[in-house]
Motif scaffolding. Structure first.
Motif, mmCIF file in Angstrom:
data_model
loop_
_atom_site.group_PDB
_atom_site.id
_atom_site.type_symbol
_atom_site.label_atom_id
_atom_site.label_comp_id
_atom_site.label_asym_id
_atom_site.label_seq_id
_atom_site.Cartn_x
_atom_site.Cartn_y
_atom_site.Cartn_z
ATOM 1 N N PRO A 78 0.831 -1.213 0.000
ATOM 2 C CA PRO A 78 0.000 0.000 0.000
ATOM 3 C C PRO A 78 0.864 1.261 0.000
ATOM 4 O O PRO A 78 1.783 1.389 0.808
ATOM 5 N N GLY A 79 0.595 2.150 -0.937
ATOM 6 C CA GLY A 79 1.368 3.380 -1.043
ATOM 7 C C GLY A 79 2.781 3.181 -1.547
ATOM 8 O O GLY A 79 3.587 4.104 -1.504
ATOM 9 N N GLY A 80 3.099 1.955 -1.982
ATOM 10 C CA GLY A 80 4.449 1.674 -2.469
ATOM 11 C C GLY A 80 5.489 1.622 -1.369
ATOM 12 O O GLY A 80 6.692 1.719 -1.636
ATOM 13 N N ARG A 81 5.048 1.449 -0.127
ATOM 14 C CA ARG A 81 5.977 1.437 1.018
ATOM 15 C C ARG A 81 5.597 0.304 1.966
ATOM 16 O O ARG A 81 4.416 0.008 2.149
ATOM 17 N N TYR A 82 6.588 -0.306 2.573
ATOM 18 C CA TYR A 82 6.353 -1.303 3.614
ATOM 19 C C TYR A 82 6.085 -0.575 4.930
ATOM 20 O O TYR A 82 6.816 0.338 5.299
ATOM 21 N N ALA A 83 5.051 -0.993 5.640
ATOM 22 C CA ALA A 83 4.775 -0.481 6.982
ATOM 23 C C ALA A 83 5.625 -1.292 7.957
ATOM 24 O O ALA A 83 5.454 -2.502 8.079
ATOM 25 N N VAL A 84 6.552 -0.639 8.630
ATOM 26 C CA VAL A 84 7.483 -1.297 9.545
ATOM 27 C C VAL A 84 7.169 -0.855 10.970
ATOM 28 O O VAL A 84 7.023 0.341 11.233
#
Length: 123
Positions: free
Chosen positions: A77-83
């Motif tokens: 989602p959003g081209g980013r990994y949620a860390v």
């Protein structure tokens, strides 16, 4: 609780404690572990501070606490990994003639874009 630097070891800050009628006390907090959710389905548990990167490591995995992404974050989602990092603290305290231990859990979150991967031949 008021946190103040304890010196050269950031994992052991000193904490001033006020518990009910106790006016003065001390507490020592130590990280028990950090659980990292890497956003790509992987989870990494670190029980120590890890090993700082050194050039002689090259492209090897971290020896004691690390993660290697195997695909870009383009499909996330959003081209980013949620860390997220969930830290478990063990707190020992003393004050007013009493002592005890507490456990505290804190979570921090950010996002990370992985835009390019390189193929590595790692034995």
């Amino acid at each position: 609780m008021d946190v103040e630097p304890a010196g050269p070891d950031p994992d052991r800050p000193r904490v001033g404690v006020r518990l009910g009628r106790i006016r003065h006390g001390t507490a020592t907090a130590k990280v028990r572990n950090v659980v990292w959710s890497m956003g790509d389905g992987a989870q990494v548990t670190c029980t120590g501070p890890g090993t700082p990167y050194a050039a002689e490591f090259g492209k090897q995995m971290a020896p004691d606490c690390g993660h290697m992404y195997t695909r870009t974050s383009a499909q996330a989602p959003g081209g980013r990994y949620a860390v997220t990092a969930t830290t478990t603290w063990e707190i020992s305290w003393a004050g007013g003639g009493q002592t005890g231990t507490l456990t505290a859990i804190r979570e921090s979150a950010t996002s990370l874009a992985i835009g390019e991967l390189q193929v590595l031949n790692v034995p």
